[in-house]
Each structure stands twice: as C-alpha cells, then as structure tokens.
Design an enzyme around this catalytic site. Structure first.
Site, PDB file in Angstrom:
ATOM      1  N   SER A  36       0.838  -1.196   0.000  1.00  0.00           N
ATOM      2  CA  SER A  36       0.000   0.000   0.000  1.00  0.00           C
ATOM      3  C   SER A  36       0.880   1.257   0.000  1.00  0.00           C
ATOM      4  CB  SER A  36      -0.965  -0.046   1.181  1.00  0.00           C
ATOM      5  OG  SER A  36      -1.989   0.927   1.061  1.00  0.00           O
ATOM      6  N   GLU A  79      -9.278  -5.524  -4.314  1.00  0.00           N
ATOM      7  CA  GLU A  79      -8.651  -4.455  -3.537  1.00  0.00           C
ATOM      8  C   GLU A  79      -9.667  -3.552  -2.823  1.00  0.00           C
ATOM      9  OE1 GLU A  79      -5.550  -3.683  -2.858  1.00  0.00           O
ATOM     10  OE2 GLU A  79      -4.333  -4.833  -4.261  1.00  0.00           O
ATOM     11  N   HIS A 120      -7.854  -5.500  -0.142  1.00  0.00           N
ATOM     12  CA  HIS A 120      -6.601  -4.789   0.115  1.00  0.00           C
ATOM     13  C   HIS A 120      -5.998  -5.221   1.455  1.00  0.00           C
ATOM     14  CE1 HIS A 120      -3.807  -1.454  -0.413  1.00  0.00           C
ATOM     15  NE2 HIS A 120      -4.071  -1.013   0.798  1.00  0.00           N
TER      16      HIS A 120
END
Length: 470
Positions: A169, A277, A386
């Site tokens: 990330s 995600e 995610h």
C-alpha cells in the site's frame, strides 16, 4: 533471541525529529557507549486511530528493527520493509518476520518513518528554509534507514550489496518513489511492491501547499515557529491528508514520467495487487458503518463518477450480477484506473518492460477470497481485499489462523519473495514456475488452486477502461 531467530528491536537510525528538528531532514543518531537495550520496540510514530495501534502523539520514533536467523554462515540478503497505512498510520514493529527469516534464510529490517503532517507537510516557508521542495520528510527517513542498512548490514550477517526493499500500500508507493529517486541510487538492488501502481502520480507542490495552508489555518499559525510549537494532536486532527511531493531532490519527476524517461533505478521487480482491492474501502465506508450500498446509491455513485459515460459502466457492471450493490461498487472501483487498480498495475508492468531499457518484472495477483479479513462485516463478502495478503508473508497480523491450504499458499509466497531476495528471480526448486512479465498472460495467480499464470486484464475489463471516454 526467540526460537530460530535473533531480534534486535528499537535501534535508533536518526536523531529524534522533535523541537527544532520537526520538519527537517533526519539527523544522525547520538552515539552510545553503554549496551543498547534492543529487546523491545521503541515509540511508534504519531498518528490518529485507524488500523494502526491507536492514537499516538510520539515524535521520537525513528527506530528500526532487525531480525536474523539464529545462525548465519554467510552474508545473507537483507529485506527492508516499509509499512503501509496511507502515509498516516501503521508501525514497523507491527510486522513479525519470522516466516521470512526462518524459511527464506534472509535478514529483515522494518523501518519507521514520520507519518501524516509530521512526515508530509509542505509549505512555501518550509521549502524556502530547506532550499528543497518540502513535504518528503517520511521519504527522507526511509532513505536514512537504507543508508543505515548499507553501513551496518554486515554487523548482523547481512550483505549490503544485496538489499531488497519491499512494502504494501503506502509502503509500495514508497518503493515506487525509491525506484525513481536519484537519492536512493545504490541503496537497494531489488524491489517488491504489494498493492500500489507505479503508474500513479504523487502529490504536486500546488496540492501539497493547499493542504499545508488548510492545516495552518485550522491550527491558527502563520509562520514556522508557530507550527513547530503546535501540539502534535492538534496537527494530526487538522491534517487533511497528503502524500510525497514531486519536484525536489527526492522526487524530481512524477514516478510514471521518470520511468518513461528512463530516469529510474534499474532493479528486478516483483509486483502485484489483490483481486478485490477496493472491497476493504467500500466495507469501511458503507457496510462497516451500518449503511450498505443500495442499488439506487450504486447507480448514483456511478453516474456522479463517470458522467456521460456512466451508462456504459452500468451496462458493463450491472448491479444484479453481484452479491450486493456494495460488491458491485467495489468491483468497478478495483478495475477502473487508480493507484490500486488491477488495470493500472498492468499498465505499470508495461512501463517497466518497454524496450530499450526493460527490467525483469514478476507480476502477481493474490486471489484467495477465503483469506482472513482485517475486519469481518456481517453480510459482506470481503473477498481478497486490500492488505489481506499480509498474513501470508508475515506471522499473522489479524484474523483467525490460516487453514492448512492457506498455510501452503503462504509457504509458496514466502518462498517466492525470499528466493527473489537471494537471486533476483522468485523461482526456486519446489515452487511452480513463475514467468517474467512479457504480456498480460504472464501474471502469476497466487490463490488456493494451482499456482499458475493468469490474465487479469480480461476479468477486470481493462480494454473497456482503456477505451472509456468520460
């Protein structure tokens, strides 16, 4: 020392960035003569509550943690981790690297860096004071951590000539930035990015200054002396958000422009994203708040986003084709261009592999929709959202223990990651072949089935998105 590893925690790699050192480049840490207590982590960088450890107001946080195998018989590869958290939260000490160290015979270093306004505030006054574009203090911390590794890796049994940076990330965004930063040249030799596309631009000075002006107005400051005297909590609460800033010595060019112009650090890459995600963020905003997306909201959000092109998107992603309107929304959000987008990741692989100056890229998509969720919202299928791959690389950070099949996937992923750290190629004996990226057919499917190549461009409608005119 615990089990099969040696752990050295809370090592200062820079001076505390407090007082007059707030919003200045990291300075050398003070030397010590007595033995340093390295048995536990030190203070975590200031942040508001989120997925991180809660509200913290600590500015004395520039520490790193080193984990090595119990015995090292040769200089080992060093893997340096930059944590995620949207550049506002998270902590280096949250990540337990025992899987990587024991299975992969590597040394892992997790590096803290300043977050939120303390790491990324930009103002014209700060720029003038430094003679360099302001707003990149967090990146400067990461660079200081890498320089520390270069100086000290050998003392821990590591090879300073074989350093892999990796992150997830915002940590992967940091890896993108290191790849294109002239100041990082020679500090690393391989890179792994999890869930952030190097096809994405970072903040412009204009946008960063606007955020800085908003913060200054909220805390009632008109000069740097006032800002440096403002309590941390007030700064955190006033921060409108921000990212590393282009235009200075750290980032002369936007990352995709630097790659297109061949002005980047040429190193082998492992890079990828997760199948679902954006389900994490839709869940946080809607289902987790007790307000799941309705069919009417789904259409409204789509029309507000795409305007005249909305009918095409609604026809391609009809709400009735999905388990819920929330899942429908998260699906096109995952596919449509953006930093976490499947299609944007594929675009970035093409950037890195275009001739005449390609680098080896090993692309993946994490697809285990049974992965333990960060947060489990009743009635919402989080899928392979995610950050859900993190439990497969590190000792579990969240959720229930991995199942037997998930542990097998974890073992394969750790094998790929650490083989890459050793050689620049994730392939090793006992692992299914992972082809280097030549086309969208060469993306390795990391799921519970057979590990094999897949083409995410088809399922994510990348040709549709490339042709959509808003």
């Amino acid at each position: 020392m615990t089990g099969d590893v040696r752990s050295f925690q809370g090592i200062p790699f820079a001076a505390p960035p407090t007082g007059d050192l707030r919003w200045r480049p990291p300075q050398p840490a003070a030397r010590w003569r007595e033995p340093l207590d390295a048995t536990k982590p030190r203070g975590i960088c200031a942040q508001l509550p989120s997925f991180g450890p809660g509200e913290l107001q600590n500015e004395d946080c520039l520490y790193l943690n080193v984990t090595t195998p119990k015995r090292t018989h040769r200089p080992l590869p060093v893997m340096v981790w930059f944590h995620g958290g949207a550049f506002t939260s998270g902590a280096a000490s949250m990540y337990d690297p025992v899987k990587l160290v024991t299975q992969g015979d590597v040394i892992v270093v997790t590096v803290a860096y300043r977050l939120g306004p303390l790491g990324f505030l930009a103002t014209p006054d700060l720029t003038a004071e430094a003679g360099n574009q302001s707003g990149n203090y967090g990146l400067q911390d990461q660079l200081a951590g890498l320089r520390w590794v270069r100086r000290n890796a050998a003392a821990f049994g590591g090879n300073p000539g074989n350093v892999t940076i990796f992150g997830e990330s915002a940590g992967a965004a940091s890896v993108c930035d290191m790849i294109v930063s002239p100041l990082a040249r020679g500090l690393f030799h391989k890179a792994i990015g999890q869930s952030f596309s190097c096809d994405a631009n970072t903040s412009t000075p204009e946008a960063a200054y606007a955020a800085g002006a908003e913060l200054s107005g909220k805390v009632g400051c008109t000069d740097l002396a006032c800002l440096r005297a403002t309590p941390v909590k007030e700064l955190l609460e006033a921060w409108p958000g921000g990212f590393p800033v282009v235009g200075g010595r750290e980032l002369p060019l936007q990352p995709p422009d630097a790659i297109r112009q061949d002005k980047y650090n040429h190193v082998p890459l492992v890079w990828g994203s997760n199948l679902d995600e954006m389900r994490l963020f839709v869940g946080l905003q809607y289902d987790g708040a007790g307000n799941p997306v309705t069919a009417q909201q789904y259409e409204q959000i789509t029309r507000e986003t795409f305007g005249p092109a909305a009918d095409e998107v609604l026809a391609r992603y009809p709400v009735g084709d999905y388990a819920s309107p929330s899942v429908a929304l998260a699906t096109w959000q995952t596919d449509a261009p953006g930093p976490l987008s499947t299609c944007s990741h594929l675009n970035s692989y093409k950037l890195f592999t275009v001739k005449p100056f390609p680098v080896p890229v090993y692309a993946y998509q994490f697809t285990d929709r049974t992965a333990p969720p960060i947060v489990d919202w009743p009635g919402f299928d989080e899928g392979a959202a995610h950050a859900f791959e993190l439990n497969y690389i590190w000792n579990p950070l969240f959720g229930p223990p991995l199942s037997e099949r998930q542990e097998a996937l974890s073992k394969a992923m750790v094998g790929y990651w650490t083989s890459f750290a050793h050689t620049g190629n994730p392939n090793d004996r006992g692992l299914p072949e992972w082809k280097s990226y030549k086309s969208d057919d060469d993306v390795q499917d990391l799921g519970l089935g057979t590990l094999r190549p897949t083409n995410p461009a088809v399922g994510s409608n990348c040709a549709f998105w490339a042709g959509l005119r808003r």
